[in-house]
Motif scaffolding. Structure first.
Motif, short mmCIF file in Angstrom:
data_model
loop_
_atom_site.label_atom_id
_atom_site.label_comp_id
_atom_site.label_asym_id
_atom_site.label_seq_id
_atom_site.Cartn_x
_atom_site.Cartn_y
_atom_site.Cartn_z
N MET A 1 0.85 -1.18 0.00
CA MET A 1 0.00 0.00 0.00
C MET A 1 0.89 1.24 0.00
O MET A 1 1.83 1.33 0.77
N ALA A 2 0.61 2.19 -0.87
CA ALA A 2 1.40 3.41 -0.97
C ALA A 2 1.17 4.29 0.24
O ALA A 2 0.06 4.35 0.77
N PRO A 3 2.21 4.98 0.69
CA PRO A 3 2.02 5.88 1.84
C PRO A 3 1.11 7.04 1.48
O PRO A 3 1.07 7.49 0.34
N ARG A 4 0.34 7.48 2.45
CA ARG A 4 -0.56 8.62 2.24
C ARG A 4 0.24 9.91 2.32
O ARG A 4 1.15 10.03 3.12
N VAL A 5 -0.11 10.84 1.45
CA VAL A 5 0.56 12.13 1.39
C VAL A 5 -0.48 13.22 1.58
O VAL A 5 -1.55 13.16 0.98
N ALA A 6 -0.18 14.20 2.42
CA ALA A 6 -1.10 15.32 2.60
C ALA A 6 -0.90 16.30 1.45
O ALA A 6 0.22 16.69 1.14
N VAL A 7 -1.99 16.65 0.79
CA VAL A 7 -1.96 17.60 -0.32
C VAL A 7 -2.65 18.87 0.14
O VAL A 7 -3.80 18.84 0.56
N ASP A 8 -1.95 19.97 0.05
CA ASP A 8 -2.50 21.26 0.44
C ASP A 8 -3.40 21.76 -0.68
O ASP A 8 -2.93 22.10 -1.77
N ALA A 9 -4.70 21.80 -0.44
CA ALA A 9 -5.67 22.19 -1.46
C ALA A 9 -5.45 23.63 -1.93
O ALA A 9 -5.65 23.94 -3.11
N GLU A 10 -5.02 24.50 -1.06
CA GLU A 10 -4.77 25.90 -1.44
C GLU A 10 -3.57 25.98 -2.40
O GLU A 10 -3.61 26.68 -3.40
N ALA A 11 -2.52 25.23 -2.09
CA ALA A 11 -1.36 25.21 -2.99
C ALA A 11 -1.74 24.62 -4.34
O ALA A 11 -1.31 25.12 -5.38
N LEU A 12 -2.56 23.59 -4.33
CA LEU A 12 -3.02 22.99 -5.57
C LEU A 12 -3.83 24.00 -6.38
O LEU A 12 -3.73 24.06 -7.61
N GLY A 13 -4.62 24.81 -5.70
CA GLY A 13 -5.39 25.86 -6.38
C GLY A 13 -4.49 26.89 -7.04
O GLY A 13 -4.78 27.38 -8.13
N ARG A 14 -3.37 27.23 -6.37
CA ARG A 14 -2.43 28.18 -6.97
C ARG A 14 -1.82 27.60 -8.24
O ARG A 14 -1.63 28.30 -9.23
N VAL A 15 -1.51 26.32 -8.22
CA VAL A 15 -0.96 25.67 -9.41
C VAL A 15 -2.01 25.69 -10.52
O VAL A 15 -1.70 25.99 -11.68
N GLY A 16 -3.26 25.40 -10.17
CA GLY A 16 -4.33 25.44 -11.15
C GLY A 16 -4.50 26.81 -11.77
O GLY A 16 -4.68 26.94 -12.98
N LYS A 17 -4.43 27.84 -10.94
CA LYS A 17 -4.54 29.21 -11.44
C LYS A 17 -3.40 29.51 -12.42
O LYS A 17 -3.61 30.09 -13.48
N ALA A 18 -2.20 29.09 -12.06
CA ALA A 18 -1.05 29.34 -12.92
C ALA A 18 -1.19 28.61 -14.25
O ALA A 18 -0.92 29.18 -15.31
N LEU A 19 -1.64 27.37 -14.21
CA LEU A 19 -1.73 26.57 -15.43
C LEU A 19 -2.97 26.88 -16.27
O LEU A 19 -3.05 26.46 -17.42
N ALA A 20 -3.90 27.62 -15.72
CA ALA A 20 -5.14 27.93 -16.44
C ALA A 20 -4.91 28.89 -17.60
O ALA A 20 -5.71 28.93 -18.53
N SER A 126 -8.43 22.39 3.89
CA SER A 126 -7.26 22.96 3.24
C SER A 126 -6.19 21.91 2.95
O SER A 126 -5.39 22.09 2.06
N VAL A 127 -6.17 20.80 3.69
CA VAL A 127 -5.22 19.74 3.44
C VAL A 127 -6.00 18.45 3.29
O VAL A 127 -6.75 18.05 4.17
N VAL A 128 -5.85 17.80 2.13
CA VAL A 128 -6.61 16.60 1.84
C VAL A 128 -5.65 15.43 1.70
O VAL A 128 -4.75 15.47 0.86
#
Length: 135
Positions: A1-20, A126-128
Motif C-alpha cells: 500500500m502506498a504511503p498517504r501524502v497530505a496535499v495542500d488544497a490551497e497550494a493545488l489551487g495556486r498551481v491550477g490558477k497558474a496553469l489555467a 485545506s489539506v486533503v
C-alpha cells in the motif's frame, strides 16, 4: 500500500490558477529549460515585456517561480527544481471522462457546464490526504 501524502488544497489551487492561462503555461515550460530574464522570455515567446512581467508576477505570487538578482537585472527560475518533473508528469497524463452517451469516449470541457464558483473551505478542507506518493 502506498504511503498517504497530505496535499495542500490551497497550494493545488495556486498551481491550477497558474496553469489555467496559456501564456503562463508557456512561460513555465520555457523556464523548465533554465533560468531566464524577462526580456529574453518576451523575445523567445513573441510576447511584450509588459505581458511577460504581469504573468511572471502572477507565477511568483503562486509560488512557482523565484527571482535572482544579477547585477541590475532580475532572472527568473522555477521556484523548486522538482516542478519541472511534476509539470512533465502532469502534461503526460491522459484523462478520459465519459459524458454518459458512450462509455469511455473522451470528451472535453465544452461538453460540461462548469460554474466558476468557489466553495468556502471548511476547517479541515485545506489539506486533503491522498493515496499519492512521491517517488
Amino acid at each position: 500500500m502506498a504511503p498517504r501524502v497530505a496535499v495542500d488544497a490551497e497550494a493545488l489551487g495556486r498551481v491550477g490558477k497558474a496553469l489555467a492561462d496559456p501564456t503562463r503555461r508557456r512561460l513555465l515550460l520555457r523556464l523548465v529549460q533554465g533560468p531566464a530574464f524577462p526580456s529574453d522570455l518576451a523575445d523567445d515567446l513573441g510576447l511584450t515585456r509588459a505581458n511577460v512581467s504581469n504573468h511572471l508576477t502572477c507565477l511568483r505570487g503562486c509560488g512557482l517561480v523565484s527571482t535572482e538578482p544579477v547585477g541590475r537585472r532580475v532572472r527568473y527560475q522555477l521556484a523548486d527544481p522538482r516542478l519541472a518533473g511534476a509539470l512533465a508528469q502532469l502534461a503526460s497524463l491522459v484523462l478520459v471522462v465519459s459524458d454518459g452517451t458512450a462509455p469511455g469516449e473522451p470528451c472535453g470541457p465544452e461538453d460540461f457546464d462548469c460554474v466558476d464558483e468557489l466553495d468556502e473551505p471548511g476547517p479541515d478542507d485545506s489539506v486533503v490526504p491522498t493515496g499519492v506518493s512521491h517517488g
